[in-house]
Design a protein around this motif. Sequence first.
Motif, PDB file in Angstrom:
ATOM      1  N   ILE A   8       0.835  -1.207   0.000  1.00 21.84           N
ATOM      2  CA  ILE A   8       0.000   0.000   0.000  1.00 21.84           C
ATOM      3  C   ILE A   8       0.868   1.255   0.000  1.00 21.84           C
ATOM      4  CG2 ILE A   8      -1.755   1.296   1.284  1.00 21.84           C
ATOM      5  CD1 ILE A   8      -2.710  -1.405   2.437  1.00 21.84           C
ATOM      6  N   LEU A   9       1.925   1.258   0.820  1.00 19.52           N
ATOM      7  CA  LEU A   9       2.819   2.415   0.891  1.00 19.52           C
ATOM      8  C   LEU A   9       3.453   2.718  -0.460  1.00 19.52           C
ATOM      9  CD1 LEU A   9       4.672   1.715   4.288  1.00 19.52           C
ATOM     10  CD2 LEU A   9       2.957   3.492   3.865  1.00 19.52           C
ATOM     11  N   ILE A  10       3.868   1.674  -1.150  1.00 20.91           N
ATOM     12  CA  ILE A  10       4.486   1.854  -2.482  1.00 20.91           C
ATOM     13  C   ILE A  10       3.442   2.297  -3.494  1.00 20.91           C
ATOM     14  CG2 ILE A  10       5.574   0.626  -4.410  1.00 20.91           C
ATOM     15  CD1 ILE A  10       7.565   1.097  -2.225  1.00 20.91           C
ATOM     16  N   GLU A  11       2.291   1.652  -3.482  1.00 20.42           N
ATOM     17  CA  GLU A  11       1.234   1.964  -4.453  1.00 20.42           C
ATOM     18  C   GLU A  11       0.752   3.410  -4.304  1.00 20.42           C
ATOM     19  OE1 GLU A  11      -2.844   0.233  -4.213  1.00 20.42           O
ATOM     20  OE2 GLU A  11      -2.279  -0.701  -6.121  1.00 20.42           O
ATOM     21  N   LYS A  12       0.716   3.915  -3.087  1.00 17.16           N
ATOM     22  CA  LYS A  12       0.257   5.290  -2.839  1.00 17.16           C
ATOM     23  C   LYS A  12       1.393   6.311  -2.907  1.00 17.16           C
ATOM     24  CE  LYS A  12      -2.973   5.881   0.362  1.00 17.16           C
ATOM     25  NZ  LYS A  12      -4.227   6.128  -0.384  1.00 17.16           N
ATOM     26  N   GLY A  13       2.607   5.841  -3.185  1.00 12.82           N
ATOM     27  CA  GLY A  13       3.745   6.749  -3.320  1.00 12.82           C
ATOM     28  C   GLY A  13       4.217   7.354  -2.014  1.00 12.82           C
ATOM     29  N   LEU A  14       3.925   6.697  -0.909  1.00 11.45           N
ATOM     30  CA  LEU A  14       4.306   7.230   0.408  1.00 11.45           C
ATOM     31  C   LEU A  14       5.765   6.935   0.751  1.00 11.45           C
ATOM     32  CD1 LEU A  14       1.056   6.245   2.363  1.00 11.45           C
ATOM     33  CD2 LEU A  14       1.724   8.534   1.599  1.00 11.45           C
ATOM     34  N   VAL A  15       6.310   5.863   0.173  1.00 19.12           N
ATOM     35  CA  VAL A  15       7.727   5.516   0.364  1.00 19.12           C
ATOM     36  C   VAL A  15       8.273   4.989  -0.965  1.00 19.12           C
ATOM     37  CG1 VAL A  15       7.442   4.952   2.821  1.00 19.12           C
ATOM     38  CG2 VAL A  15       7.240   3.144   1.095  1.00 19.12           C
ATOM     39  N   GLU A  16       9.592   4.976  -1.071  1.00 19.00           N
ATOM     40  CA  GLU A  16      10.220   4.432  -2.280  1.00 19.00           C
ATOM     41  C   GLU A  16      10.858   3.073  -2.043  1.00 19.00           C
ATOM     42  OE1 GLU A  16      12.945   7.283  -3.790  1.00 19.00           O
ATOM     43  OE2 GLU A  16      11.396   8.756  -4.311  1.00 19.00           O
ATOM     44  N   SER A  17      11.188   2.794  -0.787  1.00 17.36           N
ATOM     45  CA  SER A  17      11.782   1.501  -0.446  1.00 17.36           C
ATOM     46  C   SER A  17      11.142   1.006   0.846  1.00 17.36           C
ATOM     47  CB  SER A  17      13.299   1.639  -0.276  1.00 17.36           C
ATOM     48  OG  SER A  17      13.598   2.599   0.737  1.00 17.36           O
ATOM     49  N   ALA A  18      11.673  -0.083   1.400  1.00 19.99           N
ATOM     50  CA  ALA A  18      11.083  -0.658   2.608  1.00 19.99           C
ATOM     51  C   ALA A  18      11.649   0.024   3.852  1.00 19.99           C
ATOM     52  CB  ALA A  18      11.352  -2.157   2.656  1.00 19.99           C
ATOM     53  N   PRO A  19      10.848   0.860   4.530  1.00 15.88           N
ATOM     54  CA  PRO A  19      11.342   1.532   5.736  1.00 15.88           C
ATOM     55  C   PRO A  19      11.325   0.580   6.930  1.00 15.88           C
ATOM     56  CG  PRO A  19       9.054   2.121   5.379  1.00 15.88           C
ATOM     57  CD  PRO A  19       9.450   1.237   4.227  1.00 15.88           C
ATOM     58  N   ARG A  20      12.192   0.838   7.876  1.00 14.37           N
ATOM     59  CA  ARG A  20      12.195   0.061   9.113  1.00 14.37           C
ATOM     60  C   ARG A  20      11.155   0.658  10.060  1.00 14.37           C
ATOM     61  NH1 ARG A  20      14.735  -3.297  12.547  1.00 14.37           N
ATOM     62  NH2 ARG A  20      14.912  -2.654  14.730  1.00 14.37           N
ATOM     63  N   ILE A  21      10.200  -0.144  10.453  1.00 14.11           N
ATOM     64  CA  ILE A  21       9.144   0.332  11.349  1.00 14.11           C
ATOM     65  C   ILE A  21       9.546   0.131  12.809  1.00 14.11           C
ATOM     66  CG2 ILE A  21       6.752  -0.065  12.104  1.00 14.11           C
ATOM     67  CD1 ILE A  21       6.092  -0.740   9.201  1.00 14.11           C
ATOM     68  N   LEU A  46       2.073   4.073  10.555  1.00 12.68           N
ATOM     69  CA  LEU A  46       2.151   5.419   9.980  1.00 12.68           C
ATOM     70  C   LEU A  46       2.694   6.415  10.994  1.00 12.68           C
ATOM     71  CD1 LEU A  46      -1.233   5.521   8.005  1.00 12.68           C
ATOM     72  CD2 LEU A  46       1.067   5.494   7.004  1.00 12.68           C
ATOM     73  N   LYS A  47       2.245   6.268  12.222  1.00 12.90           N
ATOM     74  CA  LYS A  47       2.722   7.150  13.287  1.00 12.90           C
ATOM     75  C   LYS A  47       4.223   6.948  13.506  1.00 12.90           C
ATOM     76  CE  LYS A  47       1.667   8.523  18.042  1.00 12.90           C
ATOM     77  NZ  LYS A  47       0.809   8.253  19.246  1.00 12.90           N
ATOM     78  N   LYS A  48       4.667   5.691  13.490  1.00 13.56           N
ATOM     79  CA  LYS A  48       6.079   5.376  13.700  1.00 13.56           C
ATOM     80  C   LYS A  48       6.927   5.926  12.553  1.00 13.56           C
ATOM     81  CE  LYS A  48       8.479   2.965  16.804  1.00 13.56           C
ATOM     82  NZ  LYS A  48       8.612   1.500  16.767  1.00 13.56           N
ATOM     83  N   LEU A  49       6.351   5.963  11.347  1.00 16.45           N
ATOM     84  CA  LEU A  49       7.070   6.448  10.174  1.00 16.45           C
ATOM     85  C   LEU A  49       6.915   7.953   9.973  1.00 16.45           C
ATOM     86  CD1 LEU A  49       6.110   3.581   7.672  1.00 16.45           C
ATOM     87  CD2 LEU A  49       8.320   3.916   8.800  1.00 16.45           C
ATOM     88  N   SER A  50       6.219   8.605  10.900  1.00  9.95           N
ATOM     89  CA  SER A  50       5.974  10.059  10.823  1.00  9.95           C
ATOM     90  C   SER A  50       5.232  10.435   9.542  1.00  9.95           C
ATOM     91  CB  SER A  50       7.303  10.828  10.904  1.00  9.95           C
ATOM     92  OG  SER A  50       7.959  10.551  12.122  1.00  9.95           O
ATOM     93  N   LEU A  51       4.291   9.585   9.149  1.00 10.58           N
ATOM     94  CA  LEU A  51       3.433   9.856   7.995  1.00 10.58           C
ATOM     95  C   LEU A  51       2.038  10.224   8.486  1.00 10.58           C
ATOM     96  CD1 LEU A  51       4.466   6.870   5.677  1.00 10.58           C
ATOM     97  CD2 LEU A  51       5.018   9.283   5.317  1.00 10.58           C
ATOM     98  N   PRO A  52       1.304  11.073   7.755  1.00 10.67           N
ATOM     99  CA  PRO A  52      -0.046  11.466   8.181  1.00 10.67           C
ATOM    100  C   PRO A  52      -0.947  10.243   8.374  1.00 10.67           C
ATOM    101  CG  PRO A  52       0.697  12.822   6.341  1.00 10.67           C
ATOM    102  CD  PRO A  52       1.699  11.714   6.483  1.00 10.67           C
ATOM    103  N   LEU A  53      -1.722  10.230   9.454  1.00 13.62           N
ATOM    104  CA  LEU A  53      -2.578   9.079   9.731  1.00 13.62           C
ATOM    105  C   LEU A  53      -3.663   8.899   8.683  1.00 13.62           C
ATOM    106  CD1 LEU A  53      -3.013   9.273  13.628  1.00 13.62           C
ATOM    107  CD2 LEU A  53      -1.406   7.908  12.287  1.00 13.62           C
ATOM    108  N   ASN A  54      -4.027  10.006   8.008  1.00 14.05           N
ATOM    109  CA  ASN A  54      -5.050   9.892   6.965  1.00 14.05           C
ATOM    110  C   ASN A  54      -4.478   9.435   5.626  1.00 14.05           C
ATOM    111  OD1 ASN A  54      -3.671  12.159   6.178  1.00 14.05           O
ATOM    112  ND2 ASN A  54      -5.437  13.559   6.280  1.00 14.05           N
ATOM    113  N   SER A  55      -3.183   9.085   5.606  1.00 13.51           N
ATOM    114  CA  SER A  55      -2.565   8.583   4.359  1.00 13.51           C
ATOM    115  C   SER A  55      -3.237   7.294   3.920  1.00 13.51           C
ATOM    116  CB  SER A  55      -1.070   8.322   4.572  1.00 13.51           C
ATOM    117  OG  SER A  55      -0.397   9.501   4.929  1.00 13.51           O
ATOM    118  N   ILE A  56      -3.650   6.483   4.896  1.00 14.84           N
ATOM    119  CA  ILE A  56      -4.389   5.250   4.615  1.00 14.84           C
ATOM    120  C   ILE A  56      -5.614   5.255   5.526  1.00 14.84           C
ATOM    121  CG2 ILE A  56      -4.303   2.724   4.558  1.00 14.84           C
ATOM    122  CD1 ILE A  56      -1.242   2.931   4.498  1.00 14.84           C
ATOM    123  N   SER A  57      -6.772   5.422   4.952  1.00 19.28           N
ATOM    124  CA  SER A  57      -7.991   5.498   5.765  1.00 19.28           C
ATOM    125  C   SER A  57      -8.372   4.113   6.282  1.00 19.28           C
ATOM    126  CB  SER A  57      -9.147   6.069   4.938  1.00 19.28           C
ATOM    127  OG  SER A  57      -9.534   5.139   3.929  1.00 19.28           O
TER     128      SER A  57
END
Length: 529
Positions: free
Chosen positions: A410-423, A442-453
């Motif tokens: 999902i992260l890759i498909e939505k363009g939120l990351v380019e590689s596999a981040p360490r959670i 998402l919180k651990k990765l400092s990404l907006p919580l609404n990035s994935i509803s």
Amino acid sequence: MSTRKIFLPLPHNYDKNNIFDYAEALMSFCKKYSKIADAHIVDFFTKNIWEEVIPKEWADAFNVEHMNENEGGITEEGENKFMNKMIRLASFCEYEEDWPESLKQFIRDTKELVLTREISINDLQMECEESIDKRILPGMNEKKLHEVRILSCLIAKLTKENKINSIIDLGAGQGYLSRVLAYTYNLCVLAIDTSNVQTCGAQKYQFRTEKSLGLSRKGKNEVDCNMKSDKLVREKKGGLTHVTHHVTSETLTTLISEWNMNKEQLNVEEMRSYELNKAVKDDKDIVDESCSVKQLKQDYNFLICGLHSCGELSSTMLDLFIKNEEMKCVVNVGCCYHLLHENEISKQEGLKGEKKCSFPLSKFFKEKNFFMGLTIRHLACQVPSRWSIQQELSIKAFEHHFFRALLQYILIEKGLVESAPRIGKLHHRSFTSFSTYCNAALKKLSLPLNSISQLESGKYYSEFKQKGFMRKIIIFWTLRAMLGPCFESIILLDRCLYLSENNFVKEVKCFGIFDELKSPRNMVIVGIK
């Protein structure tokens, strides 16, 4: 190069006098399936692992898509039945007779090619009859007590056979093993750890133990002796010293040299408490007051040991044993293989500069240019035989792997990351549902919580699970985990060969010493000069 000095628990169908045949067969098998071993669960969807890594006839045998059609979709009952089947495959190598021969042979080989892990205490005719005083046990849980009781018994036996009184416990941690060696077997122990927090904790346990045993300690760490008639006071010969020290071949050699040099100069009046780091710096007596003068003057031989020596500490320990003449025995139980450094620096590890190689150590594996990489070294820590007794945890782990792989897709498909981040590690409550997991990640990765509803995550989860992708992940993870003990066997074999390649090492043994179900890293390596 002769291998007559090595005694290994080889599989029953290999000649114990020709270890190299076994090494070749094991290495060939591991290389053949390295593509499965080196595939990461996070990349399952993004790198199309099922099609790229799992042989087609194997995938067809599991027939995931067909099962979905017959069952009218995935049911909870069907899912649990399937997961239990995979757990039995991993733990007992149970397979279906109609599976392709290549798959059945793979399963058989994962069991028949590994070093035997069963407890082999009789290999050294050990008799662990010495009871450990309960006053020495503070801090030990059931697992640690099991390990310390057996390993201390082995070490004590080796010291008697080889006329050794001085022990170096490398990576001593909280000093559990050190205390038993000193206060149960009357050995003089130098306990070394790189963490001052661990050393301070170990010293607190030590002083508490000495006080309860009625063993007085002079100087600033004085402990009141309320048990002057205690038998241990009158017969005490051993002693324990803790030090925080970063260990290398050079630093430990210097430390031991200082210790040895001052043994000859000691008398009873000189035996006072001291601070070891300051003693080394000031060139003062490096000896614990509780080690008897007679013992120290006569003893120039050492046994170096480590219980679950982390990463390259095991290879450092073997190196010290080889390079230092005073080291007469080594007893090592390793762990954390992912922290080893290999000849070839893998890009995925992001290492800068050259690191000392801690795998492979032996000429044999170096000449074969055998390389694992970080992902496979992580895999070497897997013990699938434990899955059956940890069934609930195993089932949860299956779902966690599915969560992580699906999130990555999902992260890759939505363009939120380019590689596999360490959670990193998440609280167990984060896994109550896929939506909850997504929010925590998402919180651990400092990404907006609404990035994935919540609606999106629920839709992805239902769709991918009904298409059988969770089952595919479980199959892949199970087959991959079954390779773990094979790669661990290579690491252990490499260390034993490294010791045997040195002519002054007269004997090398490797065998299971702990109950694998209690302590998964249960293989000990013993070297004797």
